[in-house]
Design an enzyme around this catalytic site. Structure first.
Site, PDB file in Angstrom:
ATOM      1  N   CYS A  53      90.513 -41.673 -40.052  1.00 41.57           N
ATOM      2  CA  CYS A  53      89.747 -41.397 -38.882  1.00 41.57           C
ATOM      3  C   CYS A  53      88.937 -42.347 -38.476  1.00 41.57           C
ATOM      4  CB  CYS A  53      88.521 -40.226 -39.529  1.00 41.57           C
ATOM      5  SG  CYS A  53      87.290 -39.953 -38.376  1.00 41.57           S
ATOM      6  N   TYR A 215      91.329 -40.524 -27.236  1.00 40.59           N
ATOM      7  CA  TYR A 215      91.399 -39.106 -27.260  1.00 40.59           C
ATOM      8  C   TYR A 215      91.346 -38.535 -25.672  1.00 40.59           C
ATOM      9  CZ  TYR A 215      90.378 -39.885 -32.295  1.00 40.59           C
ATOM     10  OH  TYR A 215      90.597 -40.238 -33.578  1.00 40.59           O
TER      11      TYR A 215
END
Length: 366
Positions: A53, A215
Site C-alpha cells: 500500500c 487509482y
C-alpha cells in the site's frame, strides 16, 4: 460487534463511473504533551501496514527517516486480500500472515477462489501481536468502528486500545514533529516552516492527479471517467518531470514530505500502474529526471527497507478479481544489458524492480 456495511475503495464510485476516494474516518492526533489524550511515548503506539500500500508506505518511510524504529512498532499484513467474514458478507481485505506458512490460510487463492496457490506467509508478515485479530477488519471492529472501510495504515494506541489515525498524511506529520524527543534524527524536518506553502501547493495537485490519479484510472468504470483521469495524470507527470529537470527534489533542494508522498507512487508506477491501472501514457523508465529522482530517494538511508516489490505486485495483481480474474502476476521488465546496470541493479531496488532502470546519470555514480 459492528453491523455497518463493510466496503473497500472499489466501492467508492460516482454516478459517471469515476472513482471518488472517501476521507479517512479516524483522525486523532498524537502530541508531545503528557496531558494530551494521545501523548508521544515510546512503545505505546503500533503501526499496521502493508508493503503493498503506498499510503501505508508513506508512514513506514517517515518512521525510518526520522529514526523511530525503536519507538513505534510495526506489523506487516499479508499482501493478498481475502474474505474477512465469509459467513456474513462478501468483503475482502487485509489479513495477517501466518509465520509458519501452514495455518488455515496455507494455500491461498484470490477472494473468488481463483489463482494461486499463494503462501500464507510473505516476507515480514506475522500474526497480530496485540488484538489477536485474524484480519485488519477485526482490529477496526475491536474499537467499535462505525465507518466500515478497513484500510491501512492503522496507528493503534496499545494503552487505550484505540485507533489513533488511519490517515497517512496525518500520521507522517505526527512522526515528523511529535516524537522528536525520542527520534534518532530529530533535527531532520520534512515539513519545515519556510517551505510549508510550497509543500502544501505541491500536495494539492500531486495527490488528485498522481497519487490518487493512478487509482482514478485503474478503478474507472466508464471511458469518460478514465479519459479525464489519464489526461490529468499525464499532464501532472510531465509537470513533475519539468520541475525535476531544474532541482533535486520536488519542493527544492532538500527532501520533504512531498517527496515521500510522490515517491511511493512513482516506485510502483512501471511495474504495476502502467499495466494494471492503464497509466501507460508515461513511464518512469522513459523519463530521465523522474527516473533519477526515484533512484536518488531509494538510495536514501532507510528507504530501501520500505520497498518490497513482491508484496506490491502480489497485492495489486491478486487482490481485485474484478480487474484480474485469474490473479496472474506479470514478470518484471527485461533487465538492462549494460555492464554497469547489471552491477548496480542488484543494489538498487530489491525484488527486481531495479532491473528496468539504466544507471546513466552522473548524479548517481557509485
Amino acid at each position: 460487534m459492528s453491523t455497518i456495511n463493510a466496503r473497500t475503495a472499489l466501492d467508492e464510485m460516482g454516478e459517471k463511473g469515476e472513482f471518488i476516494r472517501k476521507d479517512a474516518a479516524h483522525r486523532n492526533w498524537i502530541k508531545n504533551d503528557p496531558a494530551a489524550q494521545f501523548p508521544a511515548e515510546k512503545d505505546r503506539y503500533h503501526l499496521y501496514v502493508s508493503y503493498a500500500c503506498p499510503w501505508a508506505c508513506r508512514t513506514l518511510m517517515m518512521r525510518a527517516l526520522k529514526g523511530l524504529e525503536d519507538v513505534i512498532s510495526v506489523t506487516v499484513v499479508h499482501p493478498i486480500w481475502q474474505k474477512t467474514r465469509p459467513e456474513k458478507d462478501t468483503h475482502a481485505g487485509w489479513i495477517f500472515g501466518d509465520a509458519s506458512g501452514a495455518g488455515k490460510h496455507a494455500a491461498l487463492t484470490n477472494s473468488e477462489g481463483n489463482g494461486g496457490p499463494f503462501s500464507s506467509h510473505f516476507q515480514d508478515t506475522e500474526p497480530d501481536p496485540f488484538t489477536g485479530s485474524n484480519t485488519i477488519r477485526e482490529v477496526y471492529e475491536s474499537v467499535d468502528d462505525k465507518d466500515g472501510k478497513y484500510s491501512v495504515p492503522v496507528l493503534y494506541d496499545k494503552k487505550q486500545k484505540l485507533i489513533v489515525s488511519n490517515e497517512s498524511s496525518d500520521i507522517i506529520r505526527m512522526f515528523n514533529t511529535e516524537f522528536n524527543h525520542l527520534a534518532k534524527n530529530p533535527d531532520t524536518d520534512f515539513y519545515p516552516e519556510d517551505m510549508r506553502k510550497t509543500i502544501d501547493e505541491l500536495n494539492e495537485w500531486i495527490y488528485p492527479s498522481i497519487n490518487n490519479g493512478v487509482y482514478r484510472c485503474g478503478f474507472a468504470k466508464s471511458q469518460e471517467a478514465y479519459d479525464k483521469a489519464i489526461e490529468e495524470l499525464t499532464v501532472a507527470f510531465d509537470r513533475v518531470e519539468e520541475i525535476l529537470q531544474k532541482q533535486r527534489y520536488i519542493a527544492g533542494d532538500i527532501m520533504t514530505e512531498a517527496d515521500i508522498r510522490l515517491f511511493v507512487t512513482l516506485v510502483r508506477f512501471d511495474e504495476v500502474y502502467t499495466v494494471y491501472f492503464k497509466t501507460s501514457t508515461r513511464y518512469v523508465a522513459r523519463s530521465e529526471s523522474i527516473l533519477n529522482y526515484v533512484r536518488d530517494i531509494y538510495q536514501t538511508p532507510g528507504v530501501r527497507s520500505t520497498v518490497n516489490m513482491e508484496h506490491i505486485k502480489h497485492h495489486y495483481y491478486c487482490s481485485h478479481p474484478l480487474l484480474n480474474h485469474w490473479s496472474i502476476v506479470p514478470k518484471a521488465t527485461t533487465r538492462c544489458s549494460c555492464t554497469s546496470c547489471r552491477t548496480i541493479a542488484t543494489n538498487y531496488l530489491r525484488n527486481d524492480l531495479g532491473s528496468i532502470y539504466c544507471h546513466k546519470s552522473p548524479r548517481f555514480e557509485n
